[in-house]
Design a protein around this motif. Structure first.
Motif, short mmCIF file in Angstrom:
data_model
loop_
_atom_site.label_atom_id
_atom_site.label_comp_id
_atom_site.label_asym_id
_atom_site.label_seq_id
_atom_site.Cartn_x
_atom_site.Cartn_y
_atom_site.Cartn_z
N THR A 1 -23.83 -18.48 -36.05
CA THR A 1 -23.92 -19.13 -37.57
C THR A 1 -24.03 -18.15 -38.73
OG1 THR A 1 -25.67 -20.74 -36.39
CG2 THR A 1 -25.56 -20.36 -38.79
N ASN B 1 -30.59 -20.29 -22.20
CA ASN B 1 -31.04 -20.91 -23.63
C ASN B 1 -31.36 -19.78 -24.75
OD1 ASN B 1 -31.36 -23.67 -25.01
ND2 ASN B 1 -33.61 -22.78 -25.10
N ASP B 2 -31.91 -19.23 -24.20
CA ASP B 2 -32.50 -18.00 -25.24
C ASP B 2 -31.23 -17.28 -25.85
OD1 ASP B 2 -35.18 -18.80 -24.81
OD2 ASP B 2 -35.70 -17.18 -23.69
N LEU C 1 -28.05 -18.24 -25.67
CA LEU C 1 -27.29 -19.19 -26.43
C LEU C 1 -27.69 -19.40 -27.80
CD1 LEU C 1 -25.10 -21.30 -26.50
CD2 LEU C 1 -26.57 -22.89 -25.78
N GLU C 2 -29.29 -19.50 -27.95
CA GLU C 2 -29.74 -19.66 -29.09
C GLU C 2 -29.45 -18.35 -30.04
OE1 GLU C 2 -33.92 -20.33 -28.89
OE2 GLU C 2 -33.71 -22.27 -28.58
N ARG C 3 -29.34 -17.39 -29.39
CA ARG C 3 -29.19 -15.97 -30.14
C ARG C 3 -27.85 -15.99 -30.59
NH1 ARG C 3 -26.84 -11.45 -29.15
NH2 ARG C 3 -26.35 -11.93 -27.01
N ARG D 1 -33.79 -21.02 -18.78
CA ARG D 1 -34.23 -20.43 -20.03
C ARG D 1 -33.69 -19.34 -20.79
NH1 ARG D 1 -38.90 -21.51 -18.00
NH2 ARG D 1 -39.05 -19.29 -17.06
N VAL E 1 -25.83 -18.42 -31.16
CA VAL E 1 -25.90 -19.53 -32.23
C VAL E 1 -26.10 -18.96 -33.37
CG1 VAL E 1 -26.43 -21.88 -32.97
CG2 VAL E 1 -25.79 -21.54 -30.65
N GLU E 2 -27.34 -18.00 -33.46
CA GLU E 2 -27.74 -17.39 -34.67
C GLU E 2 -26.72 -16.43 -35.20
OE1 GLU E 2 -31.48 -15.86 -33.96
OE2 GLU E 2 -32.56 -17.74 -33.86
#
Length: 553
Positions: free
Chosen positions: A318, A307-308, A310-312, A304, A314-315
């Motif tokens: 991006t 994943n957090d 990774l999302e950071r 988890r 990715v943002e």
């Protein structure tokens, strides 16, 4: 055999004996006989094998063959009806051989009467029928015995197989209980008593309560300490997975429960449970399994967090891609601007060359043509002046000089003839002669063979543009040109002490008002595999630096 008649085959080579037998059989009033007479050995054997008769009367003497041979061969080849042996004289040895060979009876012709023949035929036929019935009954009995024996063997094998399977099942169950790293409990449906508990379940109990686990402590499900997923709400006996499966037949799949008191160590577990049914579908017990999922929960937490993270990322990526896209769009705009400026510069260069050709070389050539025409006219009149040719030579030399100047502007021949090192020195001297107010110093620390051939014209054009910009805009009094090779890199640096400028403001200018010089230098550097950098500030001079890694050229 038909009820009203008996089919008799007589094998006899003497016709008188045939007549005698026929008459004897005709004397019998209570039975009917159908007599067929065969005289030779071969015909007799063929007729016997057709199996069309109920009984056979066989004479001992058949020409050069005897009846014993025929009897033995007929029986060997499957004769099924009785054969009565006939002979003209009594002989114990022949009688014994005939009976051993399979004859049904042995009659002496001299002692033969109708009743004796009838009785012998009747006894032989009835005895054969009895033997056949006995054979059928014996075969049937043997079949029944064989079938019953097979059933007993199969039943015994099935019982042994079931016993072996039961024993194998017990061994497997013991192995599961001893070695599988899963908590297992089996309960009876009658009173919910725990029949078996795995070693792993006892190990978990030892971990929780700091004393060796005891199966007796787990005999009663009411003594089990289990909490819900929150670790604080204790389950009552009716809510336990094993109890629900054993009493109600409920199947529980992957139900997360917590073992241990809230104040002490707690172990998260994943529980499964189901009923044990007999062959009629009745519940006879229940089984429950559970396993420690502490590692899984920790892995889920790590996953988890990953994943957090990774999302950071990715943002962030991006955002970087959005910025890169915006930069790409700006680069596209710059490229369009550069293309337009290049086309414009190309046309201006063409106009400049055309103007130069017209004003200098064209005018010189026109003057030479006019002077030649005037000289030819004077020569016709015999008034040739040698000074006229001197003037023509001077005019021609001027035209040649103008041509060389134009060729040098387009591409200096010295670059192809002597290389970039000499060209840089030559161009710096030319600039010092033209821009006398600027002291230009060149520092060259590179060998000619260190510079790749395609890079030479790029270095010259960037140097040409940088010094021209310096002369036009910088108001500098000193400038330094440095071309060197350091750490597998080629570096060109043009530095001046002029008034400087703000590079960011130049970049942010509208494309229509932005000059071509900086953009063209940057594009030349990057297209040739280099990195272009300009450093400047108001009143602090300007430095143009281009670096080419040799590995990328």
């Amino acid at each position: 055999m038909d009820v009203d008649r008996t089919r008799v085959l007589l094998i006899e080579d003497d016709e008188d004996d045939f007549v005698l037998v026929r008459d004897m059989l005709s004397e019998v009033t209570f039975s009917r006989y159908e007599l067929e007479w065969v005289r030779t050995f071969d015909a007799a054997l063929e007729t016997i094998l057709q199996c069309r008769h109920d009984v056979c009367l066989l004479d001992y003497l058949l020409g050069d063959r005897n009846g014993l041979d025929l009897l033995q061969e007929a029986i060997a080849r499957g004769c099924r009806f009785p054969i009565i042996f006939l002979t003209g004289y009594g002989n114990y040895e022949i009688d014994l051989k005939a009976m051993k060979s399979g004859a049904a009876d042995y009659l002496v012709k001299g002692q033969l009467t109708g009743p004796i023949l009838e009785r012998s035929i009747r006894y032989a036929v009835e005895r054969k029928q009895a033997e056949e019935e006995l054979t059928k009954y014996r075969q049937h009995l043997e079949k029944l015995v064989e079938e019953r024996t097979r059933q007993h063997v199969e039943a015994r094998a099935d019982a042994e197989r079931r016993a072996a399977e039961a024993e194998e099942g017990r061994r497997i169950l013991h192995a599961l209980m001893d070695y599988v790293p899963t908590g297992i409990a089996i309960a009876d449906a009658s009173d919910l008593t725990i029949r078996a508990v795995s070693n792993y379940a006892l190990e978990l109990q030892t971990r929780l309560y700091d004393h060796p686990g005891d199966a007796n402590d787990l005999k009663d499900p009411a003594q089990w300490i289990l909490y819900g997923p929150d670790g604080r709400t204790r389950l009552n006996t009716e809510e336990l997975p094993l109890v629900r499966a054993t009493r109600d037949g409920t199947v529980i799949i992957d139900e997360e429960l917590i073992m241990g008191h809230p104040g002490g160590e707690q172990i998260p577990t994943m529980c499964n449970a189901g009923p044990i049914l007999d062959n009629k579908g009745n519940i006879t017990g229940g089984i429950s399994t559970w396993r420690d999922i502490s590692v899984l929960k920790a892995a889920q937490d790590v996953l988890r967090k990953a994943n957090d993270e990774l999302e950071r990322r990715v943002e962030e990526r991006t955002e970087e891609l959005v910025q890169a896209l915006e930069s790409l769009n700006r680069s596209k705009g710059q490229l369009r601007f550069l293309s337009a400026q290049l086309l414009k510069a190309q046309e201006e260069e063409r106009r400049r060359i055309a103007r130069e050709l017209h004003d200098s070389i064209g005018s010189a050539l026109s003057a030479i043509k006019f002077s030649l025409a005037n000289t030819m006219e004077q020569m016709r009149k015999g008034k040739t002046d040698p000074e006229t040719f001197v003037t023509l030579m001077n005019m021609t030399q001027n035209a040649i000089d103008e041509s060389r100047r134009l060729m040098t502007d387009l591409r200096p021949s010295i670059l192809d003839d002597l290389g970039i090192v000499v060209t840089v020195r030559w161009f710096c001297r030319q600039c010092r002669q033209v821009y006398t107010a600027v002291d230009i110093e060149e520092l060259i620390d590179i060998e000619e063979e260190d510079v790749p051939e395609p890079l030479k014209i790029v270095i010259f054009r960037i140097l040409q543009e940088a010094l021209n910009n310096m002369a036009k805009y910088s108001r500098a009094s000193q400038a330094t040109v440095c071309l060197e090779k350091t750490h597998e890199r080629i570096q060109l640096t043009i530095e001046d002490n002029g008034i400087g400028f703000d590079p960011d403001s130049m970049i942010s200018k509208d494309e229509s008002t932005r000059g071509l010089g900086l953009t063209s230098m940057k594009e030349r550097a990057e297209l040739s595999g280099g990195r272009f950098q300009i450093t400047s500030a108001p009143s602090r001079g300007t430095t143009v630096s281009v670096t080419w890694p040799l590995a990328r050229i």
